[in-house]
Design a protein around this motif. Structure first.
Motif, mmCIF file in Angstrom:
data_model
loop_
_atom_site.group_PDB
_atom_site.id
_atom_site.type_symbol
_atom_site.label_atom_id
_atom_site.label_comp_id
_atom_site.label_asym_id
_atom_site.label_seq_id
_atom_site.Cartn_x
_atom_site.Cartn_y
_atom_site.Cartn_z
ATOM 1 N N LYS A 50 -12.623 0.527 -22.784
ATOM 2 C CA LYS A 50 -12.737 -0.018 -21.427
ATOM 3 C C LYS A 50 -11.668 -1.075 -21.136
ATOM 4 C CE LYS A 50 -16.960 -1.379 -22.198
ATOM 5 N NZ LYS A 50 -17.081 -0.883 -23.578
ATOM 6 N N THR A 51 -11.447 -1.976 -22.098
ATOM 7 C CA THR A 51 -10.492 -3.062 -21.875
ATOM 8 C C THR A 51 -9.078 -2.528 -21.729
ATOM 9 O OG1 THR A 51 -11.870 -4.634 -23.096
ATOM 10 C CG2 THR A 51 -9.548 -5.193 -22.831
ATOM 11 N N THR A 52 -8.662 -1.679 -22.655
ATOM 12 C CA THR A 52 -7.296 -1.150 -22.625
ATOM 13 C C THR A 52 -7.084 -0.245 -21.422
ATOM 14 O OG1 THR A 52 -7.325 -1.199 -25.040
ATOM 15 C CG2 THR A 52 -5.548 0.027 -23.990
ATOM 16 N N VAL A 53 -8.032 0.643 -21.162
ATOM 17 C CA VAL A 53 -7.924 1.543 -20.010
ATOM 18 C C VAL A 53 -7.923 0.735 -18.721
ATOM 19 C CG1 VAL A 53 -9.108 3.359 -18.717
ATOM 20 C CG2 VAL A 53 -8.920 3.533 -21.198
ATOM 21 N N GLY A 54 -8.744 -0.308 -18.670
ATOM 22 C CA GLY A 54 -8.794 -1.156 -17.481
ATOM 23 C C GLY A 54 -7.446 -1.772 -17.165
ATOM 24 N N LYS A 55 -6.734 -2.237 -18.202
ATOM 25 C CA LYS A 55 -5.411 -2.835 -17.994
ATOM 26 C C LYS A 55 -4.424 -1.804 -17.447
ATOM 27 C CE LYS A 55 -6.074 -6.113 -21.784
ATOM 28 N NZ LYS A 55 -5.750 -6.407 -23.201
ATOM 29 N N ILE A 56 -4.474 -0.589 -17.988
ATOM 30 C CA ILE A 56 -3.540 0.450 -17.530
ATOM 31 C C ILE A 56 -3.833 0.831 -16.079
ATOM 32 C CG2 ILE A 56 -2.761 2.816 -17.898
ATOM 33 C CD1 ILE A 56 -3.464 2.437 -20.882
ATOM 34 N N VAL A 57 -5.113 1.032 -15.760
ATOM 35 C CA VAL A 57 -5.505 1.396 -14.396
ATOM 36 C C VAL A 57 -5.117 0.291 -13.426
ATOM 37 C CG1 VAL A 57 -7.482 1.826 -12.871
ATOM 38 C CG2 VAL A 57 -7.367 2.940 -15.114
ATOM 39 N N ALA A 58 -5.403 -0.962 -13.792
ATOM 40 C CA ALA A 58 -5.072 -2.092 -12.921
ATOM 41 C C ALA A 58 -3.570 -2.192 -12.691
ATOM 42 C CB ALA A 58 -5.609 -3.384 -13.535
ATOM 43 N N HIS A 59 -2.801 -1.965 -13.758
ATOM 44 C CA HIS A 59 -1.347 -2.031 -13.634
ATOM 45 C C HIS A 59 -0.832 -0.950 -12.683
ATOM 46 C CE1 HIS A 59 2.848 -2.547 -14.762
ATOM 47 N NE2 HIS A 59 2.914 -1.243 -15.005
ATOM 48 N N LYS A 60 -1.358 0.263 -12.802
ATOM 49 C CA LYS A 60 -0.883 1.354 -11.952
ATOM 50 C C LYS A 60 -1.270 1.153 -10.495
ATOM 51 C CE LYS A 60 -0.370 4.983 -15.404
ATOM 52 N NZ LYS A 60 -0.558 6.417 -15.714
ATOM 53 N N LEU A 61 -2.390 0.475 -10.268
ATOM 54 C CA LEU A 61 -2.844 0.238 -8.897
ATOM 55 C C LEU A 61 -2.352 -1.100 -8.356
ATOM 56 C CD1 LEU A 61 -6.541 1.517 -9.128
ATOM 57 C CD2 LEU A 61 -4.555 2.723 -8.210
ATOM 58 N N GLY A 62 -1.779 -1.928 -9.221
ATOM 59 C CA GLY A 62 -1.339 -3.245 -8.784
ATOM 60 C C GLY A 62 -2.497 -4.161 -8.441
ATOM 61 N N LEU A 63 -3.591 -4.048 -9.198
ATOM 62 C CA LEU A 63 -4.796 -4.832 -8.922
ATOM 63 C C LEU A 63 -5.094 -5.779 -10.076
ATOM 64 C CD1 LEU A 63 -7.162 -2.020 -7.537
ATOM 65 C CD2 LEU A 63 -5.826 -3.681 -6.213
#
Length: 725
Positions: A50-63
């Motif tokens: 969850k933590t690692t995936v969350g960082k990648i998703v947030a980075h791609k969305l700019g959130l």
């Protein structure tokens, strides 16, 4: 760690602020995400990523990205989470963790929940108000291996004597309860691949308008502003232009690693995952779908495996689709479809389900709708029309045993095609449907395989048969199989086509006909000709059909969605009783399916031969599939025969095949004597019970007249909805 902390500080400073009126942090994004100001909440067990995936998703969305462990719990408690757990113990920890989450506020962020957050109901209710919960569904064995590599040997709530595996399985019920969207993670998926799946899942959720259905006869480039969603097509059944509904964007493709996740699962678990991929969560919530699915495929089936695959002989396997309450493959759809129907019902109207049956559908739909309860049952009626001389005696007794409540069956002095044609005519006459709506607040719908919610669950069992063969070591995933399906209305065969479209490696779909052979002739020649053609009764009455409804979906499929062609062909069939497909299209049809037919004598001979060699008794429809598979299948891969009914439903024909003399007249006694001859499969207990309880009173028999059947519809409405005490 220094770089990571600097990134966290930058995110907090640039995009979030601390609420001055509370000790809780309130996180607000200055950017608009896929979900507007809603959060993306990543949920899953410890080690799910969850933590690692969350960082990648947030980075791609700019959130902004928020990790509940690091950014919320440790900040609030001013100590590491592990220290807090050691200090207060598991139960107290869960409560304090939940209370912190209840004070958490965020908007437009990607939030990685803790593995134990879902165990606190109040906290999850709070965060769900402003977020979409995405469940990272990672295989339990993968989780255990990851935690072992991380040297984690105990997680929150794990008491002495409880294994990690057992605790993770226990927790799964809570993840299933709170999810809005499931991301099925295949074994070996990288964090980048999982993150991409999260983005696609969130995008699908947000773009409900793309998850729509079109009619096989409607030009998709000239669609009206009114979109048809899953919840609409379940209720409407037939499209207004007379066509059949299909998903505009086809079926979702399932990754091979995701299929492998399904191999060890139970049938209800497989069904839930596949149905979630095909039904938008805004039409039917995942929690509701889970409840329906596990109710549909539970103790009402006599086999725990629901639709087991067993070896028959040589390279042939039989998928037993008759373990449901009415001993027919129709139960696999009709134990679920009524629940989907009730879930999608608008609140203002009554609904009368009209069904034409050539045998098995009737009792299956009556059984399925009779299991509804409360208001759903009181505003839903079911009326079944069946040919008086076109079904077996046991099928007739099963249907006419339903006399209480809003469900009954009447017979017609004609064949199945007349019954089906009459129902389609009723749907097409706006004067009739308008009259019923205005006078009785009643809307007509259907539960035949023309209804999408009838066809969709059948895709599951074709997929499940392949997964069973993988689980049992017969094949490895990716190796092909053939399937041979006794078919008249083409619904069962069409669902196999869709399973193949989803990624099941089906090499050939073999359509097996009896001596009516309309499907075989069409697939062989490309000509569909009803002129001077008369329906012949057979030992396999469920496929005694000349006008094959679901063939329309098949032609739409192989013509790449040419609604103009479909409309032209089936208009010609309605008016001229004949059409011929273009030669190039016939070539595509023959690439997709094979077809053959079986005589009555060969059908009975196959039953006798298999019983002599193996002790297994096939019903007459399975025997049709066996004969055709023997002729057309080349032996280079396994072939699964769809066993669509229990042999007891056609006892007189089976007696004849096995050359057993002195057949009892009473159907219940027929089954009792036949059970002695069978080593497998066993007798169907629910069918025996139904016949023993049957009062053998008469049933309504109608003349083959459209107006007479319309009168039966109005009488049913009066009896079901207007008898107010």
């Amino acid at each position: 760690m220094g770089l990571l902390n600097a990134q966290r500080l930058a995110i907090r400073t640039a995009r979030c602020y601390l609420c001055p009126l509370s000790t809780a942090k309130s996180w607000l994004s200055t950017k608009t995400g896929l979900l507007g100001d809603k959060n993306i909440l990543l949920m899953g067990p410890p080690g799910a990523g969850k933590t690692t995936v969350g960082k990648i998703v947030a980075h791609k969305l700019g959130l902004p990205v928020i990790d509940i462990d690091d950014n919320v719990l440790e900040t609030t408690w001013k100590m590491p989470v592990a220290a807090k757990l050691a200090a207060v113990g598991g139960k107290r920890f869960l409560e304090e963790e939940g209370q912190v989450l209840c004070n958490f506020s965020a908007s437009g962020c990607v939030v990685s929940l803790t593995g134990s957050n879902p165990l606190h109901a109040q906290a999850m209710q709070h965060v769900k108000k402003c977020g979409l919960v995405v469940f990272l569904d990672v295989d339990t064995e993968d989780i255990i291996q990851r935690l072992s590599r991380m040297k984690v040997n105990r997680i929150v709530g794990q008491e002495a004597g409880v294994s990690m595996r057992d605790l993770l399985l226990y927790r799964r019920q809570f993840y299933e309860k709170w999810l809005d969207v499931r991301v099925l993670c295949g074994t070996g998926d990288t964090v980048d691949e999982v993150a991409e799946k999260v983005l696609k899942a969130v995008e699908r959720y947000q773009e409900h308008d793309k998850d729509i259905f079109v009619s096989t006869r409607c030009d998709s480039t000239a669609l009206s502003d009114q979109k048809a969603y899953f919840s609409d097509v379940v209720i409407e059944g037939l499209a207004a232009d007379g066509g059949l509904y299909v998903p505009k964007n086809g079926f979702p493709k399932v990754d091979p690693r995701e299929w492998l996740r399904l191999v060890p699962m139970s049938y209800p678990e497989r069904a839930l995952v596949l149905l979630e991929k095909c039904i938008h969560p805004l039409d039917v919530s995942p929690l509701d779908l889970r409840t329906m699915t596990f109710k549909a495929y539970g103790s009402n089936f006599s086999s725990e495996r629901v639709a087991p695959v067993n070896h028959l002989i040589h390279n042939q396997y039989v998928q037993e689709l008759f373990h449901g309450p009415t001993a027919s493959f129709k139960d696999l759809a009709l134990q679920l479809m009524p629940q989907l129907f009730a879930c999608c019902l608008p609140l203002m109207c009554n609904y009368l389900i009209l069904v034409a049956t050539s045998g098995d559908t009737g009792s299956a739909v009556l059984s399925g709708f009779s299991r509804l309860s409360g208001a759903d049952r009181h505003r839903t009626g079911v009326l079944v029309f069946f040919p008086e001389e076109g079904v077996s005696e046991i099928q007739k007794l099963q249907m006419t045993s339903y006399r209480e409540g809003n469900a009954r069956a009447v017979s017609v002095l004609s064949d199945f095609d007349f019954c089906q044609r009459t129902i389609k005519r009723m749907f097409g006459e706006s004067g009739l449907t308008g009259h019923l709506a205005v006078e009785y607040s009643t809307v007509l719908s259907t539960a035949n395989s023309i209804n999408w919610a009838r066809l969709l669950p059948q895709v599951v069992y074709h997929s499940s048969s392949y997964l069973d063969l993988c689980r049992d070591g017969v094949i490895k995933f990716g190796e092909p199989i053939d399937v041979c399906i006794p078919t008249g209305n083409f619904g069962n065969a069409m669902s196999a086509v869709y399973a193949k479209q989803m990624g099941i490696p089906i090499r050939k779909i073999i359509c097996a006909s009896n001596h009516n052979r309309i499907i075989t002739d069409f697939i062989t020649t490309g000509e569909y000709d009803l002129r001077e053609r008369h329906l012949l009764h057979s030992h396999s009455p469920a496929i005694d059909i000349l006008k094959s409804s679901n063939l329309e979906r098949f032609i739409y499929h192989v013509s790449d969605g040419s609604s103009h062609l479909v409309k032209d062909l089936f208009t010609r069939l309605d008016t001229q009783k004949h059409f011929q497909v273009p030669e190039p299209l016939l070539g595509r049809i023959q690439q997709e399916v094979l077809a053959g037919w079986c005589s009555e004598d060969d059908c009975l001979a196959a039953i006798h031969s298999v019983h002599t060699q193996t002790g297994y008794i096939m019903d007459t429809h399975t025997a049709v599939a066996k004969v055709v598979a023997d002729r057309l299948q080349d032996g280079f891969c396994p072939v699964v025969l769809c066993s669509t009914a229990h042999y007891g439903k056609f006892a007189p024909a089976v007696y004849k095949a096995l050359q057993i003399q002195n057949i009892p007249e009473d159907p219940a006694e027929q089954l009792k004597k036949l059970e002695i001859a069978a080593s497998r499969p066993g007798m169907h207990r629910e069918m025996v019970k139904c016949l023993r309880n049957e009062g053998r009173t008469g049933h309504t028999v109608c003349q083959a007249d459209y107006s007479v059947l319309v009168d039966e519809v109005e009488n049913m409405i009066h009896n079901s909805f207007l008898n107010v005490m």
